[in-house]
Design an enzyme around this catalytic site. Structure first.
Site, PDB file in Angstrom:
ATOM      1  N   GLY A 235     -43.429 -35.575 -42.328  1.00  0.00           N
ATOM      2  CA  GLY A 235     -44.774 -35.667 -41.757  1.00  0.00           C
ATOM      3  C   GLY A 235     -45.254 -37.106 -41.773  1.00  0.00           C
ATOM      4  O   GLY A 235     -44.450 -38.044 -41.806  1.00  0.00           O
ATOM      5  N   SER A 236     -46.566 -37.243 -41.798  1.00  0.00           N
ATOM      6  CA  SER A 236     -47.135 -38.586 -41.663  1.00  0.00           C
ATOM      7  C   SER A 236     -47.061 -39.361 -42.986  1.00  0.00           C
ATOM      8  O   SER A 236     -47.048 -38.760 -44.068  1.00  0.00           O
ATOM      9  CB  SER A 236     -48.586 -38.471 -41.211  1.00  0.00           C
ATOM     10  OG  SER A 236     -49.322 -37.753 -42.174  1.00  0.00           O
TER      11      SER A 236
ATOM     12  N   GLU B  36     -39.482 -37.843 -45.277  1.00  0.00           N
ATOM     13  CA  GLU B  36     -39.193 -38.280 -43.905  1.00  0.00           C
ATOM     14  C   GLU B  36     -40.545 -38.548 -43.264  1.00  0.00           C
ATOM     15  O   GLU B  36     -41.236 -37.623 -42.858  1.00  0.00           O
ATOM     16  CB  GLU B  36     -38.459 -37.176 -43.130  1.00  0.00           C
ATOM     17  CG  GLU B  36     -37.106 -36.810 -43.674  1.00  0.00           C
ATOM     18  CD  GLU B  36     -36.062 -37.878 -43.418  1.00  0.00           C
ATOM     19  OE1 GLU B  36     -36.339 -38.836 -42.667  1.00  0.00           O
ATOM     20  OE2 GLU B  36     -34.976 -37.757 -43.989  1.00  0.00           O
ATOM     21  N   LEU B  37     -40.918 -39.823 -43.186  1.00  0.00           N
ATOM     22  CA  LEU B  37     -42.292 -40.145 -42.776  1.00  0.00           C
ATOM     23  C   LEU B  37     -42.333 -40.767 -41.379  1.00  0.00           C
ATOM     24  O   LEU B  37     -41.422 -40.584 -40.590  1.00  0.00           O
ATOM     25  CB  LEU B  37     -42.920 -41.048 -43.844  1.00  0.00           C
ATOM     26  CG  LEU B  37     -42.839 -40.479 -45.274  1.00  0.00           C
ATOM     27  CD1 LEU B  37     -43.430 -41.436 -46.287  1.00  0.00           C
ATOM     28  CD2 LEU B  37     -43.508 -39.120 -45.373  1.00  0.00           C
TER      29      LEU B  37
ATOM     30  N   ASN C 201     -43.748 -31.021 -34.747  1.00  0.00           N
ATOM     31  CA  ASN C 201     -43.093 -31.579 -33.548  1.00  0.00           C
ATOM     32  C   ASN C 201     -41.713 -30.998 -33.271  1.00  0.00           C
ATOM     33  O   ASN C 201     -41.316 -30.846 -32.122  1.00  0.00           O
ATOM     34  CB  ASN C 201     -43.076 -33.111 -33.592  1.00  0.00           C
ATOM     35  CG  ASN C 201     -42.352 -33.677 -34.777  1.00  0.00           C
ATOM     36  OD1 ASN C 201     -42.089 -32.970 -35.755  1.00  0.00           O
ATOM     37  ND2 ASN C 201     -42.024 -34.946 -34.726  1.00  0.00           N
TER      38      ASN C 201
ATOM     39  N   LYS D  76     -43.534 -24.353 -46.130  1.00  0.00           N
ATOM     40  CA  LYS D  76     -44.841 -24.341 -45.475  1.00  0.00           C
ATOM     41  C   LYS D  76     -44.739 -25.068 -44.142  1.00  0.00           C
ATOM     42  O   LYS D  76     -44.684 -26.294 -44.093  1.00  0.00           O
ATOM     43  CB  LYS D  76     -45.921 -24.996 -46.336  1.00  0.00           C
ATOM     44  CG  LYS D  76     -47.292 -24.511 -45.883  1.00  0.00           C
ATOM     45  CD  LYS D  76     -48.401 -25.533 -45.938  1.00  0.00           C
ATOM     46  CE  LYS D  76     -48.280 -26.655 -44.971  1.00  0.00           C
ATOM     47  NZ  LYS D  76     -48.538 -26.311 -43.563  1.00  0.00           N
ATOM     48  N   PRO D  77     -44.680 -24.308 -43.043  1.00  0.00           N
ATOM     49  CA  PRO D  77     -44.639 -24.960 -41.727  1.00  0.00           C
ATOM     50  C   PRO D  77     -46.022 -25.489 -41.341  1.00  0.00           C
ATOM     51  O   PRO D  77     -47.019 -25.125 -41.971  1.00  0.00           O
ATOM     52  CB  PRO D  77     -44.209 -23.828 -40.789  1.00  0.00           C
ATOM     53  CG  PRO D  77     -44.705 -22.580 -41.448  1.00  0.00           C
ATOM     54  CD  PRO D  77     -44.686 -22.845 -42.939  1.00  0.00           C
ATOM     55  N   ALA D  78     -46.070 -26.290 -40.303  1.00  0.00           N
ATOM     56  CA  ALA D  78     -47.360 -26.803 -39.818  1.00  0.00           C
ATOM     57  C   ALA D  78     -48.173 -25.656 -39.232  1.00  0.00           C
ATOM     58  O   ALA D  78     -47.612 -24.745 -38.614  1.00  0.00           O
ATOM     59  CB  ALA D  78     -47.125 -27.871 -38.761  1.00  0.00           C
TER      60      ALA D  78
ATOM     61  N   GLU E 267     -47.816 -45.777 -34.827  1.00  0.00           N
ATOM     62  CA  GLU E 267     -46.981 -44.802 -34.139  1.00  0.00           C
ATOM     63  C   GLU E 267     -47.812 -44.151 -33.030  1.00  0.00           C
ATOM     64  O   GLU E 267     -48.883 -43.606 -33.304  1.00  0.00           O
ATOM     65  CB  GLU E 267     -46.554 -43.761 -35.176  1.00  0.00           C
ATOM     66  CG  GLU E 267     -45.449 -42.868 -34.741  1.00  0.00           C
ATOM     67  CD  GLU E 267     -44.921 -42.014 -35.899  1.00  0.00           C
ATOM     68  OE1 GLU E 267     -45.706 -41.659 -36.797  1.00  0.00           O
ATOM     69  OE2 GLU E 267     -43.725 -41.708 -35.888  1.00  0.00           O
TER      70      GLU E 267
ATOM     71  N   CYS F 116     -40.807 -38.893 -34.568  1.00  0.00           N
ATOM     72  CA  CYS F 116     -40.816 -40.078 -35.433  1.00  0.00           C
ATOM     73  C   CYS F 116     -39.722 -41.063 -35.023  1.00  0.00           C
ATOM     74  O   CYS F 116     -39.766 -42.215 -35.419  1.00  0.00           O
ATOM     75  CB  CYS F 116     -40.699 -39.673 -36.891  1.00  0.00           C
ATOM     76  SG  CYS F 116     -39.341 -38.554 -37.171  1.00  0.00           S
TER      77      CYS F 116
ATOM     78  N   SER G  75     -30.079 -38.491 -33.395  1.00  0.00           N
ATOM     79  CA  SER G  75     -30.097 -37.273 -34.214  1.00  0.00           C
ATOM     80  C   SER G  75     -28.805 -36.484 -34.081  1.00  0.00           C
ATOM     81  O   SER G  75     -28.344 -36.209 -32.976  1.00  0.00           O
ATOM     82  CB  SER G  75     -31.262 -36.386 -33.783  1.00  0.00           C
ATOM     83  OG  SER G  75     -32.452 -37.122 -33.878  1.00  0.00           O
TER      84      SER G  75
HETATM   85  P1  ADP Z   1     -48.633 -34.654 -38.450  1.00  0.00           P
HETATM   86  O1  ADP Z   1     -49.306 -35.923 -38.125  1.00  0.00           O
HETATM   87  O2  ADP Z   1     -47.239 -34.508 -37.964  1.00  0.00           O
HETATM   88  O3  ADP Z   1     -49.482 -33.426 -38.237  1.00  0.00           O
HETATM   89  P2  ADP Z   1     -49.038 -34.281 -41.252  1.00  0.00           P
HETATM   90  O4  ADP Z   1     -48.501 -35.186 -42.290  1.00  0.00           O
HETATM   91  O5  ADP Z   1     -50.507 -34.151 -41.117  1.00  0.00           O
HETATM   92  O6  ADP Z   1     -48.340 -34.775 -39.960  1.00  0.00           O
HETATM   93  O7  ADP Z   1     -48.462 -32.812 -41.422  1.00  0.00           O
HETATM   94  C1  ADP Z   1     -47.129 -32.520 -41.740  1.00  0.00           C
HETATM   95  C2  ADP Z   1     -47.094 -31.298 -42.631  1.00  0.00           C
HETATM   96  O8  ADP Z   1     -47.768 -31.607 -43.851  1.00  0.00           O
HETATM   97  C3  ADP Z   1     -47.795 -30.077 -42.060  1.00  0.00           C
HETATM   98  O9  ADP Z   1     -47.098 -28.911 -42.475  1.00  0.00           O
HETATM   99  C4  ADP Z   1     -49.162 -30.149 -42.718  1.00  0.00           C
HETATM  100  O10 ADP Z   1     -49.797 -28.891 -42.810  1.00  0.00           O
HETATM  101  C5  ADP Z   1     -48.775 -30.639 -44.097  1.00  0.00           C
HETATM  102  N1  ADP Z   1     -49.869 -31.298 -44.836  1.00  0.00           N
HETATM  103  C6  ADP Z   1     -50.909 -32.003 -44.349  1.00  0.00           C
HETATM  104  N2  ADP Z   1     -51.696 -32.444 -45.355  1.00  0.00           N
HETATM  105  C7  ADP Z   1     -51.140 -32.005 -46.507  1.00  0.00           C
HETATM  106  C8  ADP Z   1     -51.472 -32.135 -47.901  1.00  0.00           C
HETATM  107  N3  ADP Z   1     -52.539 -32.813 -48.307  1.00  0.00           N
HETATM  108  N4  ADP Z   1     -50.669 -31.542 -48.800  1.00  0.00           N
HETATM  109  C9  ADP Z   1     -49.575 -30.862 -48.409  1.00  0.00           C
HETATM  110  N5  ADP Z   1     -49.201 -30.720 -47.129  1.00  0.00           N
HETATM  111  C10 ADP Z   1     -49.969 -31.275 -46.184  1.00  0.00           C
END
Ligand code: ADP
Length: 488
Positions: free
Chosen positions: A239-240, A261-262, A162, A185-187, A392, A295, A452
């Site tokens: 992330g989530s 940061e969830l 995001n 590791k980016p998304a 959310e 978030c 922020s």
């Molecule tokens: P979003 O809902 O914002 O996509 P995620 O939590 O799925 O949130 O993803 C946030 C980041 O965590 C991304 O870089 C994603 O690739 C990574 N990610 C997702 N699943 C895993 C996992 N099991 N282990 C490590 N990283 C993960």
């Protein structure tokens, strides 16, 4: 392909390989993954799809230079961050365009994020030279107690889609300043802003191996081996909440230092003594920044009965006037959501609220066009039994709930598993103090819809996680304290 020449140049300038030990390379096995424009669903380019072996190679590279990097003078580490800040600001237009292409947000918002991202580098450039310790006499007078701060060591930094650059710089900035090496590791949806950042940091003088970037389609499988590798000392994740929980379980096995940061479920409280113009203006920012995919996005508007109807009507008018479209167009205020999964989730939450009796004031559907768009939506009379009260939304949807007393407002605001941020609008000083103290969140926006700031500690409580990014607290996440007892 709907990309024009300038867009193509910007995409072609972004590295598409894995960045390991200062060189760009293909994934072992040669697999790649597609990067999509969410406004058109076209493939923009393909990037390397790392294997677990590639991830281990990235950690090898980080470990190989950890000692040397920690010994680098803090001023030099700070100056690399400062130079990166300057290059980013100089190239803000191209970086913003790249971000809009892979993520969807309108150009003006991408420019805002590029500046915000760069601010973390400027802030931590200044923090790099302020790492210090303490000197004290032992209370009984026998000896001295000395503390020093040292880098925690190699870090794994996992970032979401995001805010593709800012979620990186607020981890990379303090890690670099503290003297840690890292694997980022980016998304998978938004790798290009991060590979571009790595390329700029190299240009700014970051030595090989300090920052390594791996892009991957299967995150869990790829970084899994790193989570159990004893050479890794810290993991920072944005992330989530469910993924954060899974990572925490893995981190437990390796006793990793962690920052989380969830998710959030931000309440936005409007009392009947509030400046309603201000509350509506700020609501547009708190809700619509990043199309609601944040978030800290206002997830629940709790408005006092006397002004609830007027607030909802005015918000609906403003939301209905927004222009939806591809973020590259200057007139567009609302871009697409990141992907089909996200749009389906938003649509289901809206349908569920309507099934529970909510009234659609504006929006309420996906426009009929390619890309993952969803119309800006305001819902009134949403019962607290609707799924979106607890979940959310991560989309351009504003549910308005009403309350009668301050106690009721606080109870509703705190009635969530999450506790990242809350917003409150009131002109009464006593009430603002009671509310800011009573909210169970890590951050509060008081008469303000945007909290922020690189100079402030960002983070949550409860299921929103722990640890802080930015501010004076940000660098502490990357430092450990060593105490030395001196006989004297
Ligand atoms: P979003 O809902 O914002 O996509 P995620 O939590 O799925 O949130 O993803 C946030 C980041 O965590 C991304 O870089 C994603 O690739 C990574 N990610 C997702 N699943 C895993 C996992 N099991 N282990 C490590 N990283 C993960």
């Amino acid at each position: 392909m709907t990309t024009d020449d300038r867009e193509r140049r910007v995409i072609d300038a972004a590295p598409t390989g894995l960045f390991i030990g200062g060189t760009w390379r293909a994934a072992s096995g040669g697999r790649t993954l597609a990067v999509e424009d969410p406004a058109t669903t076209d493939t923009l380019c393909r990037v390397a799809d790392a294997t677990p072996e590639d991830a281990t190679a990235a950690l090898d590279a980080a470990c190989a230079v950890q000692q040397q990097w920690a010994a680098m003078p803090p001023r030099e580490r700070g100056e690399i961050l400062r130079r990166t800040y300057e290059i980013i600001i100089e190239r803000a237009d191209e970086l913003a365009l790249l971000m809009t292409l892979e993520m969807g947000k309108p150009l003006a918002e991408s420019t805002g994020e590029v500046t915000y991202a760069a601010e973390f580098l400027r802030w931590f450039a200044e923090e790099a030279v302020r790492i210090d310790g303490r000197w004290a006499r032992e209370p009984g007078g026998k000896g001295r107690l000395v503390t020093m701060k040292q880098p925690v060591g190699p870090c794994l930094l996992i970032t979401p889609w995001n805010f593709p650059m800012a979620m990186g710089t607020r981890k990379i900035g303090p890690a670099v300043a503290a003297g840690c090496t890292m694997v980022v590791k980016p998304a998978q949806q938004t790798p290009l802003s991060m590979t571009m950042l790595a390329s700029i940091m190299t240009e700014a003088g970051l030595p090989p191996g300090v920052l390594n970037v791996i892009t991957a389609s299967s995150a869990g499988k790829t970084v899994g081996p790193l989570m159990t590798d004893k050479r890794l000392r810290k993991m920072s994740f944005t992330g989530s909440t469910p993924v954060g929980q899974r990572l925490m379980e893995q981190a437990a096995g390796n006793l990793l230092r962690i920052s989380m940061e969830l998710g959030g479920n931000a309440p936005y409280l409007v009392f009947d003594d509030a400046d309603l113009d201000l509350a509506v203006d700020q609501a547009m920012i708190a809700k619509m920044r990043n199309m609601g995919e944040s978030c800290v996005a206002a997830n629940r508007f709790h408005v006092q009965q006397g002004v609830a109807e007027e607030f909802a009507a005015r918000l609906a008018e403003r939301m209905g006037a927004l222009t939806v479209g591809r973020g590259t167009e200057a007139t567009v205020n609302v871009g697409p959501l990141i992907d089909g999964v996200q749009r389906t989730k938003v649509a289901e939450l809206v349908d569920n609220a309507v099934d529970h009796g909510a009234k659609v004031m504006v929006g309420g559907e996906a426009p009929d066009r390619p890309g993952y768009f969803y119309a800006p939506t305001v819902l009134q009379g949403v019962p607290q039994t609707a799924d979106m009260f607890a979940e959310e939304i991560f989309g351009p949807v504003a549910p308005v709930y009403s309350f009668s007393t301050e106690e009721e407002a606080l109870a509703a605001a705190n009635g969530s598993d999450y506790g990242l941020v809350a917003y409150a609008f009131t002109r009464d000083l006593g009430r603002s103090i009671r509310v800011m103290e009573g909210l169970e969140t890590g951050m509060v926006g008081m008469n303000k819809g945007l909290v922020s700031n690189a100079a402030a500690p960002f983070g949550g409580v409860k299921w929103s996680g722990f640890g802080r990014e930015g501010g004076r607290e940000g660098i502490e996440e990357y430092l450990s304290t060593k105490y030395v007892a001196i006989d004297a």
